[in-house]
Design an enzyme around this catalytic site. Structure first.
Site, short mmCIF file in Angstrom:
data_model
loop_
_atom_site.label_atom_id
_atom_site.label_comp_id
_atom_site.label_asym_id
_atom_site.label_seq_id
_atom_site.Cartn_x
_atom_site.Cartn_y
_atom_site.Cartn_z
CE LYS A 259 -0.22 -4.61 2.98
NZ LYS A 259 -0.71 -5.91 2.44
CE1 TYR B 33 -3.39 -2.52 5.88
CE2 TYR B 33 -3.10 -0.17 5.46
CZ TYR B 33 -3.30 -1.47 4.98
OH TYR B 33 -3.39 -1.70 3.63
CB THR C 111 -0.90 0.00 1.26
OG1 THR C 111 -1.44 1.30 1.45
CG2 THR C 111 -0.13 -0.37 2.53
CG ASP C 112 -1.14 4.99 -0.93
OD1 ASP C 112 -1.67 4.29 -0.04
OD2 ASP C 112 -1.74 5.92 -1.49
CD GLU C 113 -3.19 3.91 4.40
OE1 GLU C 113 -2.98 3.92 5.62
OE2 GLU C 113 -4.32 3.80 3.90
N1 LIG Z 1 -8.43 -1.26 -0.05
C1 LIG Z 1 -7.49 -0.39 -0.36
O1 LIG Z 1 -7.77 0.81 -0.57
C2 LIG Z 1 -6.06 -0.84 -0.52
C3 LIG Z 1 -5.14 0.06 -1.06
C4 LIG Z 1 -3.82 -0.38 -1.24
C5 LIG Z 1 -3.45 -1.66 -0.88
N2 LIG Z 1 -4.37 -2.50 -0.34
C6 LIG Z 1 -3.90 -3.85 -0.01
O2 LIG Z 1 -4.59 -4.74 -0.87
C7 LIG Z 1 -4.80 -6.00 -0.20
C8 LIG Z 1 -6.26 -6.37 -0.26
O3 LIG Z 1 -7.03 -5.33 0.35
P1 LIG Z 1 -8.62 -5.37 0.37
O4 LIG Z 1 -9.08 -3.98 0.53
O5 LIG Z 1 -9.08 -6.20 -0.75
O6 LIG Z 1 -8.84 -6.15 1.74
P2 LIG Z 1 -10.11 -6.96 2.28
O7 LIG Z 1 -10.10 -6.73 3.75
O8 LIG Z 1 -11.33 -6.65 1.49
O9 LIG Z 1 -9.72 -8.48 1.98
C9 LIG Z 1 -8.74 -9.17 2.70
C10 LIG Z 1 -8.97 -10.67 2.51
O10 LIG Z 1 -7.92 -11.36 3.17
C11 LIG Z 1 -8.49 -12.43 3.91
N3 LIG Z 1 -7.58 -12.70 5.06
C12 LIG Z 1 -7.35 -11.89 6.12
N4 LIG Z 1 -6.43 -12.45 6.93
C13 LIG Z 1 -6.08 -13.64 6.36
C14 LIG Z 1 -5.17 -14.65 6.70
N5 LIG Z 1 -4.42 -14.58 7.81
N6 LIG Z 1 -5.04 -15.73 5.86
C15 LIG Z 1 -5.80 -15.82 4.74
N7 LIG Z 1 -6.70 -14.88 4.38
C16 LIG Z 1 -6.82 -13.80 5.16
C17 LIG Z 1 -9.85 -11.94 4.34
O11 LIG Z 1 -10.72 -13.01 4.68
C18 LIG Z 1 -10.28 -11.18 3.09
O12 LIG Z 1 -10.93 -12.03 2.18
C19 LIG Z 1 -4.28 -5.81 1.22
O13 LIG Z 1 -2.97 -6.34 1.27
C20 LIG Z 1 -4.22 -4.30 1.40
O14 LIG Z 1 -3.19 -3.96 2.30
C21 LIG Z 1 -5.67 -2.13 -0.15
#
Ligand SMILES: NC(=O)c1ccc[n+]([C@@H]2O[C@H](COP(=O)([O-])OP(=O)(O)OC[C@H]3O[C@@H](n4cnc5c(N)ncnc54)[C@H](O)[C@@H]3O)[C@@H](O)[C@H]2O)c1
Length: 340
Positions: free
Chosen positions: A151, A147, A123-125
């Site tokens: 990451k 968080y 993530t950009d964070e």
């Molecule tokens: N949403 C955003 O704006 C954003 C931006 C940049 C990066 N990200 C990154 O993208 C990725 C996905 O984000 P998202 O928004 O789709 O998240 P989300 O919370 O919608 O989905 C996360 C998924 O991971 C699963 N999970 C959690 N812990 C687990 C574990 N220990 N083992 C197996 N599965 C597990 C959950 O059940 C869920 O299905 C993350 O790594 C997040 O850091 C998200």
């Protein structure tokens, strides 16, 4: 290519699977997901019969190794995460367990099982906040929440495994992402489901924090570009140029739903420390792989509003779940009663 995608019962991972299923040369996709609060089989319903589903945690080395071997996996993409900043302010050891230790397990299993590539979604964070200019992939990592620190820990392990063992790993740093199937706890989906229920929305301060938004379909395509064309050991920013103060995003949602400002309540920021004021990333590196965002922000946001309006059957069971209610009350406190 035989893929194992973790976390694809969640928001961005599910869109990545939809993208991958449409690409030539993808022989099979295994989804491994622990089905935590934000993971939902209903999010996968349109492609459930086209993938193999394994229920479990990425920290479980035996389970991950077996899943990789059983299906002859060549490429692993890790979306599994504890993904919500605000939850990490309430309690955070499980963030380190999944976002840092879990990545360590995936790196070990990638190396032991001779995979062609692992991609870690970050993530950009991890950069922290920037007042002017934009972060490049060489900017220092200065995460400001548990968080983003967890990451950053996962990413640094990727770097270390590349340098120490030549484990074939690439990292993407995505911007704030929006779109369909977004668990309703982050700004856009949280506000949308409240407005659709006729409830007020709590805006921190005056809503002046600036976020750079990317549509989830563009994010998924960016991850695919890095998976297939990126260079091992490298990091790629995946963002769009849509910088908007939160207040402007909220005004757009209200206008699209035919509502007015009386549904917005400005509240003090519940974060005790500083709240990141602005995120912005340079994206020339990922664009050099031939990727560029396709979805204009206004069009993507309008589609997202309509998707939530038309898919109450997806979000209604979530907002009525006890875990969801207890998070909203625990984080915002009694001030976020239904009268807010
Ligand atoms: N949403 C955003 O704006 C954003 C931006 C940049 C990066 N990200 C990154 O993208 C990725 C996905 O984000 P998202 O928004 O789709 O998240 P989300 O919370 O919608 O989905 C996360 C998924 O991971 C699963 N999970 C959690 N812990 C687990 C574990 N220990 N083992 C197996 N599965 C597990 C959950 O059940 C869920 O299905 C993350 O790594 C997040 O850091 C998200």
């Amino acid at each position: 290519m035989r893929l194992l995608v973790t976390g694809a019962a969640g928001f961005i991972g599910s869109h990545f699977v939809r993208h991958a299923l449409a690409q030539p040369g993808v022989e099979s996709i295994v989804v491994l997901d622990a089905l935590r609060y934000s993971g939902n089989l209903s999010t996968m319903s349109d492609f459930r019969d086209q993938v193999i589903f394994v229920h479990g945690e990425i920290q479980d080395a035996d389970l991950v190794g077996k899943a990789l071997r059983d299906h002859g996996t060549t490429h692993l993409v890790n979306f599994a995460a504890e993904s919500h900043n605000d939850r990490s302010l309430l309690s955070n050891s499980h963030f380190v367990q999944t976002n840092t230790f879990g990545v360590q397990v995936l790196l070990d299993e990638t190396r032991k099982n001779g995979l062609e590539r692992m991609l870690q979604v970050s993530t950009d964070e991890v950069y922290g906040s920037i007042d002017d200019g934009e972060f490049t992939e060489e900017s220092p990592l200065q995460p400001n929440t548990p968080y983003s620190a967890s990451k950053a820990g996962g990413e640094l392990l990727c770097r270390a495994h590349w340098v120490s063992f030549r484990t074939p790993v690439v990292v993407t740093r995505g911007g704030n992402t929006y779109g369909a199937f977004h668990y309703p706890e982050k700004l856009i989906p949280f506000f949308l489901v409240r407005l659709l229920q006729g409830k007020k929305v709590p805006l921190y301060g005056e809503g002046s924090q600036v976020r750079e938004w990317i549509n989830v379909r563009d994010h998924a395509a960016g991850v695919w570009a890095v998976l297939t064309k990126g260079e091992n050991g490298q990091v790629y920013n995946v963002g769009d140029t849509n910088e908007r103060p939160n207040r402007e995003v909220v005004s757009f949602l209200l206008a699209e739903l035919g509502l007015d400002d009386s549904l917005v309540k400005c509240i003090p920021d519940p974060r005790k420390g500083a709240h990141d004021t602005r995120y912005s990333m340079a994206t020339s590196k990922v664009r050099s792989l031939g990727w560029e965002p396709q979805v204009p922000f206004d069009e993507g946001l309008r589609q997202t509003v309509h998707w939530f309006r038309d898919n109450e059957a997806w979000w209604r069971p979530i907002v009525e779940d006890a875990d969801y209610k207890s998070f909203v009350e625990g984080f915002y406190g009694p001030s976020l009663g239904d009268d807010l």
